[in-house]
Scaffold this motif. Structure first.
Motif, PDB file in Angstrom:
ATOM      1  N   GLU A  33       0.829  -1.211   0.000  1.00  0.00           N
ATOM      2  CA  GLU A  33       0.000   0.000   0.000  1.00  0.00           C
ATOM      3  C   GLU A  33       0.867   1.267   0.000  1.00  0.00           C
ATOM      4  OE1 GLU A  33      -3.968  -1.587   2.364  1.00  0.00           O
ATOM      5  OE2 GLU A  33      -2.173  -1.067   3.513  1.00  0.00           O
ATOM      6  N   LYS A  34       1.973   1.231   0.732  1.00  0.00           N
ATOM      7  CA  LYS A  34       2.900   2.369   0.737  1.00  0.00           C
ATOM      8  C   LYS A  34       3.472   2.599  -0.660  1.00  0.00           C
ATOM      9  CE  LYS A  34       4.367   1.780   5.522  1.00  0.00           C
ATOM     10  NZ  LYS A  34       5.476   1.373   6.383  1.00  0.00           N
ATOM     11  N   ARG A  35       3.859   1.510  -1.318  1.00  0.00           N
ATOM     12  CA  ARG A  35       4.400   1.601  -2.670  1.00  0.00           C
ATOM     13  C   ARG A  35       3.341   2.158  -3.627  1.00  0.00           C
ATOM     14  NH1 ARG A  35       4.728  -0.935  -7.256  1.00  0.00           N
ATOM     15  NH2 ARG A  35       6.666  -1.040  -8.395  1.00  0.00           N
ATOM     16  N   ALA A  36       2.106   1.709  -3.452  1.00  0.00           N
ATOM     17  CA  ALA A  36       1.010   2.187  -4.306  1.00  0.00           C
ATOM     18  C   ALA A  36       0.801   3.691  -4.128  1.00  0.00           C
ATOM     19  CB  ALA A  36      -0.278   1.424  -3.978  1.00  0.00           C
ATOM     20  N   ARG A  37       0.960   4.180  -2.915  1.00  0.00           N
ATOM     21  CA  ARG A  37       0.851   5.620  -2.664  1.00  0.00           C
ATOM     22  C   ARG A  37       1.996   6.376  -3.325  1.00  0.00           C
ATOM     23  NH1 ARG A  37      -2.068   7.329   2.162  1.00  0.00           N
ATOM     24  NH2 ARG A  37      -4.117   6.389   1.863  1.00  0.00           N
ATOM     25  N   THR A  38       3.200   5.818  -3.244  1.00  0.00           N
ATOM     26  CA  THR A  38       4.359   6.452  -3.858  1.00  0.00           C
ATOM     27  C   THR A  38       4.147   6.603  -5.364  1.00  0.00           C
ATOM     28  OG1 THR A  38       5.864   5.661  -2.160  1.00  0.00           O
ATOM     29  CG2 THR A  38       6.850   6.234  -4.278  1.00  0.00           C
ATOM     30  N   VAL A  39       3.710   5.537  -6.006  1.00  0.00           N
ATOM     31  CA  VAL A  39       3.456   5.594  -7.450  1.00  0.00           C
ATOM     32  C   VAL A  39       2.340   6.589  -7.736  1.00  0.00           C
ATOM     33  CG1 VAL A  39       2.760   4.262  -9.487  1.00  0.00           C
ATOM     34  CG2 VAL A  39       4.330   3.250  -7.821  1.00  0.00           C
ATOM     35  N   ALA A  40       1.293   6.595  -6.909  1.00  0.00           N
ATOM     36  CA  ALA A  40       0.181   7.543  -7.097  1.00  0.00           C
ATOM     37  C   ALA A  40       0.663   8.987  -7.005  1.00  0.00           C
ATOM     38  CB  ALA A  40      -0.913   7.279  -6.065  1.00  0.00           C
ATOM     39  N   ARG A  41       1.593   9.258  -6.105  1.00  0.00           N
ATOM     40  CA  ARG A  41       2.124  10.628  -5.979  1.00  0.00           C
ATOM     41  C   ARG A  41       2.859  11.048  -7.253  1.00  0.00           C
ATOM     42  NH1 ARG A  41       2.977   8.641  -0.416  1.00  0.00           N
ATOM     43  NH2 ARG A  41       1.581   9.894   0.887  1.00  0.00           N
ATOM     44  N   LEU A  42       3.662  10.161  -7.776  1.00  0.00           N
ATOM     45  CA  LEU A  42       4.374  10.468  -9.011  1.00  0.00           C
ATOM     46  C   LEU A  42       3.391  10.701 -10.155  1.00  0.00           C
ATOM     47  CD1 LEU A  42       6.983  10.743 -10.663  1.00  0.00           C
ATOM     48  CD2 LEU A  42       6.870   8.273 -11.019  1.00  0.00           C
ATOM     49  N   VAL A  43       2.398   9.856 -10.269  1.00  0.00           N
ATOM     50  CA  VAL A  43       1.396   9.990 -11.334  1.00  0.00           C
ATOM     51  C   VAL A  43       0.582  11.260 -11.134  1.00  0.00           C
ATOM     52  CG1 VAL A  43      -0.632   8.893 -12.373  1.00  0.00           C
ATOM     53  CG2 VAL A  43       1.338   7.505 -11.751  1.00  0.00           C
ATOM     54  N   LEU A  44       0.302  11.609  -9.892  1.00  0.00           N
ATOM     55  CA  LEU A  44      -0.425  12.844  -9.605  1.00  0.00           C
ATOM     56  C   LEU A  44       0.347  14.056 -10.114  1.00  0.00           C
ATOM     57  CD1 LEU A  44      -2.811  14.302  -8.303  1.00  0.00           C
ATOM     58  CD2 LEU A  44      -1.618  14.131  -6.108  1.00  0.00           C
ATOM     59  N   VAL A  45       1.640  14.078  -9.878  1.00  0.00           N
ATOM     60  CA  VAL A  45       2.479  15.171 -10.377  1.00  0.00           C
ATOM     61  C   VAL A  45       2.414  15.213 -11.902  1.00  0.00           C
ATOM     62  CG1 VAL A  45       4.877  15.980 -10.598  1.00  0.00           C
ATOM     63  CG2 VAL A  45       3.994  15.262  -8.357  1.00  0.00           C
ATOM     64  N   GLN A  46       2.496  14.058 -12.533  1.00  0.00           N
ATOM     65  CA  GLN A  46       2.422  14.009 -13.994  1.00  0.00           C
ATOM     66  C   GLN A  46       1.069  14.511 -14.502  1.00  0.00           C
ATOM     67  OE1 GLN A  46       3.515   9.806 -14.522  1.00  0.00           O
ATOM     68  NE2 GLN A  46       5.277  10.561 -15.671  1.00  0.00           N
ATOM     69  N   ALA A  47       0.000  14.133 -13.828  1.00  0.00           N
ATOM     70  CA  ALA A  47      -1.338  14.545 -14.256  1.00  0.00           C
ATOM     71  C   ALA A  47      -1.521  16.059 -14.113  1.00  0.00           C
ATOM     72  CB  ALA A  47      -2.396  13.801 -13.440  1.00  0.00           C
ATOM     73  N   LEU A  48      -1.047  16.621 -13.003  1.00  0.00           N
ATOM     74  CA  LEU A  48      -1.150  18.071 -12.815  1.00  0.00           C
ATOM     75  C   LEU A  48      -0.362  18.809 -13.882  1.00  0.00           C
ATOM     76  CD1 LEU A  48      -0.844  18.348  -8.932  1.00  0.00           C
ATOM     77  CD2 LEU A  48      -2.917  18.577 -10.315  1.00  0.00           C
ATOM     78  N   TYR A  49       0.808  18.295 -14.198  1.00  0.00           N
ATOM     79  CA  TYR A  49       1.636  18.868 -15.258  1.00  0.00           C
ATOM     80  C   TYR A  49       0.866  18.855 -16.577  1.00  0.00           C
ATOM     81  CZ  TYR A  49       5.509  19.143 -18.624  1.00  0.00           C
ATOM     82  OH  TYR A  49       6.336  19.495 -19.661  1.00  0.00           O
ATOM     83  N   GLN A  50       0.306  17.710 -16.900  1.00  0.00           N
ATOM     84  CA  GLN A  50      -0.442  17.569 -18.150  1.00  0.00           C
ATOM     85  C   GLN A  50      -1.644  18.502 -18.188  1.00  0.00           C
ATOM     86  OE1 GLN A  50      -1.308  13.551 -19.371  1.00  0.00           O
ATOM     87  NE2 GLN A  50      -3.198  14.175 -20.374  1.00  0.00           N
ATOM     88  N   MET A  51      -2.386  18.590 -17.086  1.00  0.00           N
ATOM     89  CA  MET A  51      -3.564  19.465 -17.053  1.00  0.00           C
ATOM     90  C   MET A  51      -3.166  20.913 -17.280  1.00  0.00           C
ATOM     91  SD  MET A  51      -6.006  17.703 -14.104  1.00  0.00           S
ATOM     92  CE  MET A  51      -5.490  18.878 -12.940  1.00  0.00           C
ATOM     93  N   GLU A  52      -2.078  21.333 -16.667  1.00  0.00           N
ATOM     94  CA  GLU A  52      -1.659  22.722 -16.813  1.00  0.00           C
ATOM     95  C   GLU A  52      -1.202  23.025 -18.239  1.00  0.00           C
ATOM     96  OE1 GLU A  52       1.183  26.078 -14.766  1.00  0.00           O
ATOM     97  OE2 GLU A  52       0.538  24.352 -13.586  1.00  0.00           O
ATOM     98  N   LEU A  53      -0.471  22.111 -18.838  1.00  0.00           N
ATOM     99  CA  LEU A  53       0.032  22.370 -20.184  1.00  0.00           C
ATOM    100  C   LEU A  53      -1.037  22.279 -21.261  1.00  0.00           C
ATOM    101  CD1 LEU A  53       2.864  22.269 -18.858  1.00  0.00           C
ATOM    102  CD2 LEU A  53       3.604  21.299 -21.006  1.00  0.00           C
ATOM    103  N   THR A  54      -1.996  21.381 -21.076  1.00  0.00           N
ATOM    104  CA  THR A  54      -2.995  21.166 -22.120  1.00  0.00           C
ATOM    105  C   THR A  54      -4.330  21.847 -21.847  1.00  0.00           C
ATOM    106  OG1 THR A  54      -3.847  19.126 -21.130  1.00  0.00           O
ATOM    107  CG2 THR A  54      -1.994  18.919 -22.690  1.00  0.00           C
ATOM    108  N   GLY A  55      -4.553  22.249 -20.592  1.00  0.00           N
ATOM    109  CA  GLY A  55      -5.845  22.828 -20.237  1.00  0.00           C
ATOM    110  C   GLY A  55      -6.938  21.785 -20.106  1.00  0.00           C
ATOM    111  N   THR A  56      -6.536  20.524 -20.053  1.00  0.00           N
ATOM    112  CA  THR A  56      -7.484  19.424 -19.929  1.00  0.00           C
ATOM    113  C   THR A  56      -8.089  19.431 -18.530  1.00  0.00           C
ATOM    114  OG1 THR A  56      -6.116  18.145 -21.440  1.00  0.00           O
ATOM    115  CG2 THR A  56      -7.728  16.919 -20.157  1.00  0.00           C
ATOM    116  N   GLY A  57      -9.376  19.112 -18.435  1.00  0.00           N
ATOM    117  CA  GLY A  57     -10.066  19.067 -17.149  1.00  0.00           C
ATOM    118  C   GLY A  57      -9.667  17.866 -16.312  1.00  0.00           C
TER     119      GLY A  57
END
Length: 177
Positions: A33-57
């Motif tokens: 579960e800890k590992r799953a959270r770590t991966v989720a944090r990395l993916v969250l950063v990637q998603a925020l980056y993508q949303m900001e650059l593309t304007g995607t909701g």
């Protein structure tokens, strides 16, 4: 679809974070579960980056990651191992509470600096960390700071990692006393 910059070594980040977690007292989560959270944090950063650059909701990005991205991997780390619920909660909350989160970050920037001047990925890292510090009191301060500092180190190196550490440490003091 725009991909965020890949960390210099996700495997090294995961190994460091897993070693740090193993040395800490139990937080009530299993190592998986800890590992799953770590991966989720990395993916969250990637998603925020993508949303900001593309304007995607936010819902579109969450759906894209759930339907397509979690099936892949990044440097051998299976994104399917991510805590998808934590990722979705974080993405939605950061968008909903962005004004509050950005104010927390801005309060920790040098005089005259605006959050818009920060690199997009650094901004995503800080927003993710600030969200957890402010809105997820069940997650230990040390875990939040360590994880996002390691993500910053993987993307950039020591200078940005120290900056993220200082900013999140200040936000932790502001939000948790």
């Amino acid at each position: 679809m725009i991909d965020s910059p890949k960390p210099t070594s996700l495997k090294a980040v995961m190994e460091t974070l897993n070693a740090q977690e193993a040395a800490k007292p139990s937080s009530g989560l299993t190592s998986k579960e800890k590992r799953a959270r770590t991966v989720a944090r990395l993916v969250l950063v990637q998603a925020l980056y993508q949303m900001e650059l593309t304007g995607t909701g936010v819902e579109t990005v969450i759906r894209e990651f759930s339907d397509h991205r979690f099936e892949g991997d990044l440097e051998g780390e299976k994104l399917a191992d991510a805590d998808e619920a934590f990722f979705g909660e974080g993405a939605r909350a950061i968008v909903k509470e962005q004004a509050t989160i950005d104010r927390l970050i801005t309060d920790r920037l040098a005089a005259g600096w605006r959050i818009e001047r920060l690199d997009t990925t650094v901004r995503a890292i800080l927003r993710s960390g600030a969200w957890e510090l402010k809105f997820r009191p069940d997650v230990a301060v040390e875990v939040v700071i360590n994880e996002y500092v390691e993500i910053a180190r993987a993307f950039y190196g020591e200078t940005e990692a120290r900056f993220v550490n200082g900013a999140l440490d200040g936000i932790a003091k502001d939000t948790r006393g």
